[in-house]
Design an enzyme around this catalytic site. Sequence first.
Site, PDB file in Angstrom:
ATOM      1  N   GLY A 188      17.404 -19.220  22.259  1.00 41.18           N
ATOM      2  CA  GLY A 188      16.857 -18.167  22.998  1.00 41.18           C
ATOM      3  C   GLY A 188      17.855 -17.860  23.997  1.00 41.18           C
ATOM      4  O   GLY A 188      17.721 -16.426  24.644  1.00 41.18           O
ATOM      5  N   CYS A 243      -0.852  -3.864  -4.119  1.00 44.75           N
ATOM      6  CA  CYS A 243      -1.293  -5.215  -4.523  1.00 44.75           C
ATOM      7  C   CYS A 243      -2.161  -5.729  -4.130  1.00 44.75           C
ATOM      8  O   CYS A 243      -2.922  -6.691  -4.415  1.00 44.75           O
ATOM      9  CB  CYS A 243      -0.108  -5.980  -4.257  1.00 44.75           C
ATOM     10  N   CYS A 302      -3.431  -3.868   1.079  1.00 41.91           N
ATOM     11  CA  CYS A 302      -2.539  -2.828   0.434  1.00 41.91           C
ATOM     12  C   CYS A 302      -2.797  -2.188  -0.782  1.00 41.91           C
ATOM     13  O   CYS A 302      -3.667  -2.705  -1.508  1.00 41.91           O
ATOM     14  CB  CYS A 302      -1.178  -3.897   0.210  1.00 41.91           C
ATOM     15  N   CYS A 341       2.299  -2.453   1.242  1.00 38.56           N
ATOM     16  CA  CYS A 341       2.951  -3.510   1.907  1.00 38.56           C
ATOM     17  C   CYS A 341       4.607  -2.888   2.300  1.00 38.56           C
ATOM     18  O   CYS A 341       5.238  -2.146   1.616  1.00 38.56           O
ATOM     19  CB  CYS A 341       3.138  -4.620   1.030  1.00 38.56           C
ATOM     20  N   CYS A 356       5.282  -7.477  -2.122  1.00 38.14           N
ATOM     21  CA  CYS A 356       4.309  -6.561  -2.963  1.00 38.14           C
ATOM     22  C   CYS A 356       4.584  -6.626  -4.530  1.00 38.14           C
ATOM     23  O   CYS A 356       3.777  -6.815  -5.229  1.00 38.14           O
ATOM     24  CB  CYS A 356       4.388  -5.227  -2.428  1.00 38.14           C
TER      25      CYS A 356
END
Lengths: 363, 276
Positions: free
Chosen positions: B29, B240, B237, B262, B268
């Site tokens: 970080g 899908c 979605c 998606c 997808c």
Amino acid sequence: MYVAVKGGERAIDNAHAWLAEERRGDLGVAEMSIAQIREQLALAVARVMAEGSLYDPDLAALAIKQARGDLIEAVFLIRAYRTTLPRFGASLPVETDKMACDRRISATFKDLPGGQILGPTFDYTHRLLDFALAAEGLAPAPAPQAAAAPDRLPHVTDFLAREDLIQPEADGSATPRDLTREPLDFPADRPLRLQALTRGDEGFVLSMAYSTQRGYGRNHPFVGELRIGRVDVEMDIPELGFAIELGEVVLTECETVNQFMGSKTEPPQFTRGYGLVFGQSERKAISMALVDRAMRWEELGEDNVGAPAQDQEFVLYHSDNVQATGFLEHIKLPHYVDFQSELELIRRLRAEAAASQTQEAAE
Amino acid sequence: MNAYNFAYLDEQTKRMIRRAILKGVAVPGYQVPFASREMPMPYGWGTGGVQVTAACLVPEDRLKVIDQGADDTTNAVSIRKFFQKTAQVAVTEKTGEATIIQTRHRIPEQAMTEDQILVYQVPIPEPLRFLEPSEVETRKMHALEDYGLMHVKLYEDIARHGEIATAYAYPVKVEGRYVMDPSPIPKFDNPKLESSALQLFGAGREQRIYAVPPYTRVVSLDFEDHPFDPSKAPHPCALCGAEDSYLDEVITDDAGSRMFVCSDTDYCASRREDAA
């Protein structure tokens, strides 16, 4: 039925082909040569070399041609090329008092050893469009020749230094940090600041300098001297034991003499700003000197009045036009994922706001 | 392209970048300054990510590049082509088959593995930047772990809007120490920052590299009474039927009809293949 947007690859190829066509323009018009750009657009070439940090007029001319005259794009091409070049050593510092000057003027002394040399300047031209230039094929009448200037033209600031009237410049023997090989960090010392200014965007450095003249960190500058000309570039060759000349570069150097009434730490004296730029670029060199002087407030014990030009973090982080234009223009890239999350947030916040209003109305 | 070294950058530059990456991995970080190079694409187009990818690539790698979750967005195509040309590496659109994935603005839906590296393109690496414009000051704040300003900002959001009004680039705390900008991914993706894969972040213009090593604790900043909520559009979605993926909203006609699909095109497509 929705079909996902496909074919990015073909679109890119086609766009590049169209761009190449547009770059060339009407095939009925003769193509520009690199030599024409180098010779006839010399000041654009100088700017691209200065901001690209690479002295090579032919490459700069090529970049201008490839970039269709977009100088920042040309600077970018030069920078991207420069970064791939190997480094085999460093030159000796150039000696600008030995410059073969095309131009050398002082605004602080009417006459001085070596004299004032006006040189090829726009300064006293009347800005009237010259329609005769539109008719091609006319060579200008040859300019009158004078005897060459002496080999050594002393710096105006040396005369002031001899009388102790101008703040002395400390000798820096340490190898300066290299802006292109180390990440920028603060506080940035003067060599680093000068590196950033000399490759900084001409428009940005000009506006910063102008802001000091209008009162945002005023530093009372006089152009002690401005000189433009060729200097030799020499390098020590360890195997030989002496320095040899590698070539020459055209430089513009500006030394300002700034009025200074003294501070807690420094006596009343003149102070200095310095500008040094590749090529004939006097607007840039003068601007650089003013901004350099503004950023020296701390070492001279001046007050920080909060002027943008005094803030080295502000100036150095925003002077580079390749960085600036990249980040600015990247907002035209797809951002639909972020935008989608914002859309949902705004819809939710609006629904909540509407609900609480209805509730208030009901009460 | 023999004029250039493998993966464009010279070996010295790659070594310098690898050192920065190793330091980033050692201090999760933490933003490591590095001497970012000018790349042959503009700043803002992913020069940081490209440099990190170039420093990580070996000839055996299989590279996937996505932008907005999709392999076929123009800039993803352009970066993929760049590495095909300069490193001749194999490329793929399958998340599971890639060894290195360079991404802009998304984390793939499919969980990544220990054998994979995810490289993020980062525009502004400093999570405190819009609270404090000076880099000198923000570096000091990180050093002192002084994140009060960030908590006040999040608190003010709640006071004003009833929730934290940050939808993407939602700040996280890494391994209990550094507050980090996860790059502009939607906050929906934040939980995926705790991953088995090595995650590297490259900010070219800002000259910073940082890292989240595998299995590092990554906590999205929140308050006990206002816990973090990785929201998404309340739809499945349309292609899908996935209910667990991040969705793009697509306007389909002049009347403003819309559908949700998606954003991760590989996720997808593979779901539709499996269904067929």
